[in-house]
Design a protein around this motif. Structure first.
Motif, PDB file in Angstrom:
ATOM      1  N   LEU A   1       0.317  -5.502  -7.861  1.00 29.28           N
ATOM      2  CA  LEU A   1       0.183  -4.819  -6.447  1.00 29.28           C
ATOM      3  C   LEU A   1       0.617  -3.544  -6.777  1.00 29.28           C
ATOM      4  O   LEU A   1       0.130  -2.605  -6.105  1.00 29.28           O
ATOM      5  N   SER A   2       1.688  -3.128  -7.460  1.00 28.08           N
ATOM      6  CA  SER A   2       2.367  -1.883  -7.582  1.00 28.08           C
ATOM      7  C   SER A   2       1.125  -1.126  -8.124  1.00 28.08           C
ATOM      8  O   SER A   2       0.799   0.048  -7.765  1.00 28.08           O
ATOM      9  N   ILE A   3       0.270  -1.535  -9.091  1.00 22.93           N
ATOM     10  CA  ILE A   3      -0.591  -0.817  -9.755  1.00 22.93           C
ATOM     11  C   ILE A   3      -1.573  -0.708  -8.727  1.00 22.93           C
ATOM     12  O   ILE A   3      -2.342   0.473  -8.862  1.00 22.93           O
ATOM     13  N   LEU A   4      -2.293  -1.378  -8.019  1.00 16.42           N
ATOM     14  CA  LEU A   4      -3.174  -1.318  -7.274  1.00 16.42           C
ATOM     15  C   LEU A   4      -2.953  -0.360  -5.980  1.00 16.42           C
ATOM     16  O   LEU A   4      -3.902   0.417  -5.644  1.00 16.42           O
ATOM     17  N   ILE A   5      -1.683  -0.302  -5.669  1.00 18.79           N
ATOM     18  CA  ILE A   5      -1.240   0.727  -4.625  1.00 18.79           C
ATOM     19  C   ILE A   5      -1.101   1.766  -5.133  1.00 18.79           C
ATOM     20  O   ILE A   5      -1.623   2.963  -4.275  1.00 18.79           O
ATOM     21  N   ALA A   6      -0.777   2.186  -6.320  1.00 16.76           N
ATOM     22  CA  ALA A   6      -0.779   3.427  -6.954  1.00 16.76           C
ATOM     23  C   ALA A   6      -2.260   4.011  -7.032  1.00 16.76           C
ATOM     24  O   ALA A   6      -2.413   5.208  -6.749  1.00 16.76           O
ATOM     25  N   ARG A   7      -3.172   3.254  -7.245  1.00 24.43           N
ATOM     26  CA  ARG A   7      -4.603   3.546  -7.486  1.00 24.43           C
ATOM     27  C   ARG A   7      -5.023   3.952  -6.231  1.00 24.43           C
ATOM     28  O   ARG A   7      -5.781   4.954  -5.953  1.00 24.43           O
ATOM     29  N   LEU A   8      -4.775   2.982  -5.082  1.00 26.55           N
ATOM     30  CA  LEU A   8      -4.980   3.404  -3.937  1.00 26.55           C
ATOM     31  C   LEU A   8      -4.689   4.656  -3.284  1.00 26.55           C
ATOM     32  O   LEU A   8      -5.308   5.547  -2.655  1.00 26.55           O
ATOM     33  N   GLU A   9      -3.238   5.016  -3.473  1.00 27.53           N
ATOM     34  CA  GLU A   9      -2.802   6.240  -3.193  1.00 27.53           C
ATOM     35  C   GLU A   9      -3.450   7.445  -3.911  1.00 27.53           C
ATOM     36  O   GLU A   9      -3.650   8.550  -3.251  1.00 27.53           O
ATOM     37  N   ARG A  10      -3.769   7.419  -5.124  1.00 27.21           N
ATOM     38  CA  ARG A  10      -4.510   8.469  -5.678  1.00 27.21           C
ATOM     39  C   ARG A  10      -5.778   8.610  -5.216  1.00 27.21           C
ATOM     40  O   ARG A  10      -6.063   9.767  -5.002  1.00 27.21           O
TER      41      ARG A  10
END
Length: 140
Positions: free
Chosen positions: A31-40
């Motif tokens: 989830l932290s990886i997905l959220i980081a991608r979403l923020e980018r």
């Protein structure tokens, strides 16, 4: 009258909880990886909007690509969160079943399979998002 009829039931329930507990940790990391991608992607959309979009992206393909990626990442996050919730519910159900002294093999198998299925759905959405990213790398 003791709630736990046999300490072995509780010990067995705890030993069965290790795999789902590791899965919860893995899903949290995912989830932290997905959220980081979403923020980018969101940052890139903001940058595109603050710039003159007609000059930077005259065809609108870049903006459409970012929007599509946001949708795919949002779905992946949704499925990953559902996977974590089902795993947590599975852990609670397994402990309650152990405390009550009832068999919980069917509950364990069904909810763990459902949780893994939701995690697979999240991974598929991430794969789709990566394919959109790779297809539009030359636009960025």
């Amino acid at each position: 009258m003791a709630l736990v009829t046999d300490i072995d039931h509780l010990s067995l329930a705890i030993s069965h909880a290790t795999a789902p507990a590791f899965m919860l940790g893995a899903v949290a990391g995912f989830l932290s990886i997905l959220i980081a991608r979403l923020e980018r992607v969101a940052d890139k959309i903001r940058a595109l909007r603050s710039a003159d979009a007609a000059v930077v992206d005259p065809s609108g393909a870049l903006g459409a690509s970012f929007s599509h990626r946001m949708v795919l990442l949002s779905r992946a996050i949704y499925f990953a969160v559902l996977s974590a919730l089902v795993t947590a519910a599975f852990l609670i159900g397994a402990f309650v079943a152990a405390l009550e002294g009832v068999g919980h093999a069917r509950l364990v198998a069904t909810t763990f399979a459902l949780s893994l299925g939701l995690l697979i759905a999240a991974l598929v959405e991430l794969t789709r998002e990566i394919r959109v990213y790779m297809a539009n790398m030359d636009l960025e």
